[in-house]
Design a protein around this motif. Structure first.
Motif, PDB file in Angstrom:
ATOM      1  N   GLY A  93     -27.793 -38.314   4.427  1.00  9.31           N
ATOM      2  CA  GLY A  93     -27.189 -38.031   5.721  1.00  9.31           C
ATOM      3  C   GLY A  93     -28.216 -37.300   6.562  1.00  9.31           C
ATOM      4  N   ASP A  94     -27.833 -36.144   7.058  1.00  9.97           N
ATOM      5  CA  ASP A  94     -28.740 -35.323   7.862  1.00  9.97           C
ATOM      6  C   ASP A  94     -29.391 -34.203   7.061  1.00  9.97           C
ATOM      7  OD1 ASP A  94     -28.163 -36.804  10.102  1.00  9.97           O
ATOM      8  OD2 ASP A  94     -26.524 -35.498  10.744  1.00  9.97           O
ATOM      9  N   THR A  95     -29.171 -34.183   5.744  1.00 10.18           N
ATOM     10  CA  THR A  95     -29.648 -33.083   4.917  1.00 10.18           C
ATOM     11  C   THR A  95     -30.802 -33.522   4.028  1.00 10.18           C
ATOM     12  OG1 THR A  95     -27.414 -32.162   4.864  1.00 10.18           O
ATOM     13  CG2 THR A  95     -28.952 -31.329   3.234  1.00 10.18           C
ATOM     14  N   LEU A  96     -31.872 -32.725   4.030  1.00 11.40           N
ATOM     15  CA  LEU A  96     -32.993 -32.944   3.130  1.00 11.40           C
ATOM     16  C   LEU A  96     -32.565 -32.470   1.744  1.00 11.40           C
ATOM     17  CD1 LEU A  96     -35.993 -33.574   2.545  1.00 11.40           C
ATOM     18  CD2 LEU A  96     -36.495 -31.215   3.246  1.00 11.40           C
ATOM     19  N   THR A  97     -32.742 -33.321   0.757  1.00 13.27           N
ATOM     20  CA  THR A  97     -32.367 -32.992  -0.616  1.00 13.27           C
ATOM     21  C   THR A  97     -33.567 -33.224  -1.523  1.00 13.27           C
ATOM     22  OG1 THR A  97     -30.140 -33.771  -0.150  1.00 13.27           O
ATOM     23  CG2 THR A  97     -30.703 -33.461  -2.445  1.00 13.27           C
ATOM     24  N   PHE A  98     -33.796 -32.288  -2.429  1.00 15.41           N
ATOM     25  CA  PHE A  98     -34.863 -32.431  -3.421  1.00 15.41           C
ATOM     26  C   PHE A  98     -34.210 -32.752  -4.753  1.00 15.41           C
ATOM     27  CE2 PHE A  98     -36.652 -29.716  -0.163  1.00 15.41           C
ATOM     28  CZ  PHE A  98     -37.919 -30.247   0.002  1.00 15.41           C
ATOM     29  N   TRP A 117     -30.008 -28.958  -2.049  1.00 15.94           N
ATOM     30  CA  TRP A 117     -29.674 -29.432  -0.710  1.00 15.94           C
ATOM     31  C   TRP A 117     -30.256 -28.435   0.280  1.00 15.94           C
ATOM     32  CZ3 TRP A 117     -26.251 -33.688   0.276  1.00 15.94           C
ATOM     33  CH2 TRP A 117     -25.847 -34.349  -0.888  1.00 15.94           C
ATOM     34  N   ALA A 118     -31.297 -28.828   0.988  1.00 16.95           N
ATOM     35  CA  ALA A 118     -32.070 -27.929   1.844  1.00 16.95           C
ATOM     36  C   ALA A 118     -31.597 -27.983   3.298  1.00 16.95           C
ATOM     37  CB  ALA A 118     -33.552 -28.262   1.744  1.00 16.95           C
ATOM     38  N   THR A 177     -22.689 -29.900   2.225  1.00 20.22           N
ATOM     39  CA  THR A 177     -21.947 -30.774   3.132  1.00 20.22           C
ATOM     40  C   THR A 177     -20.452 -30.790   2.793  1.00 20.22           C
ATOM     41  OG1 THR A 177     -22.308 -32.744   1.753  1.00 20.22           O
ATOM     42  CG2 THR A 177     -23.947 -32.267   3.470  1.00 20.22           C
ATOM     43  N   PHE A 178     -20.072 -30.181   1.655  1.00 18.80           N
ATOM     44  CA  PHE A 178     -18.650 -30.098   1.331  1.00 18.80           C
ATOM     45  C   PHE A 178     -17.969 -29.177   2.324  1.00 18.80           C
ATOM     46  CE2 PHE A 178     -19.324 -30.905  -3.496  1.00 18.80           C
ATOM     47  CZ  PHE A 178     -19.596 -32.217  -3.233  1.00 18.80           C
TER      48      PHE A 178
END
Length: 181
Positions: A93-98, A117-118, A177-178
């Motif tokens: 989505g709009d979230t950078l995740t490692f 989730w960064a 995002t929850f």
């Protein structure tokens, strides 16, 4: 801004590793001059374990909760640092995740999958946590500071808050995002 926040976390983590080694030398009464210290080339999780099980803090009851809370928080914080440093960056989505140790091809891995989730809020929280951890370990490693001198209520509160934040983020179902976050 995301890159700056991530860089701050990585820089704080490096400084913590540096001062943690010196804190261990101080607590153990070790003089590393001219020798390769036992702490050299140890993984951060091992260094945190050494601090947690160091006999010196047990003799000073007032400082034991400080170091125990610090070690718990540091273990969780460095798990997030490892996700950032070793994880595959992906946009969800709009979230950078490692994503660390993904199993996209059905392979088996030695270590379990983990992710971070960064988003802006979580990056700010983690950056703050690393700053608190650094402040404490610099005090522990300082030549002229005693462990008892570090047990100020405001510092203990900041450390407990940091540990609480990290404990929640360490839950397997954390996802900013929850709706809960």
């Amino acid at each position: 801004m995301v890159s700056q926040r991530i860089a701050a976390i990585i820089i704080f983590a490096a400084a913590i590793e540096h001062h943690l080694e010196r804190a261990l030398w101080k607590l153990e009464g070790a003089n590393p001059m001219g020798i390769r210290p036992e702490t050299d080339a140890k993984m951060i999780s091992d260094l945190i374990g050494c601090l947690k099980h160091s006999p010196q803090p047990c003799q000073q009851e007032r400082s034991a909760p400080l170091l125990e809370t610090w070690c718990n928080a540091a273990r969780l914080a460095f798990a997030i640092r490892n996700d950032i440093a070793h994880g595959v960056p992906t946009n969800l989505g709009d979230t950078l995740t490692f994503m660390n140790n993904p199993r996209w091809h059905g392979e088996k891995r030695k270590r379990p999958f983990s992710d971070y989730w960064a988003d802006d809020h979580s990056l700010d929280l983690i950056r703050h946590v690393f700053a608190v951890l650094l402040r404490v370990i610099v005090g522990v490693s300082a030549e002229k500071v005693t462990l008892a001198g570090l047990t100020k209520p405001s510092l203990l509160r900041a450390l407990r808050d940091s540990n609480s934040i990290l404990s929640e983020m360490a839950c397997k179902d954390y996802n900013p995002t929850f709706e809960k976050y």
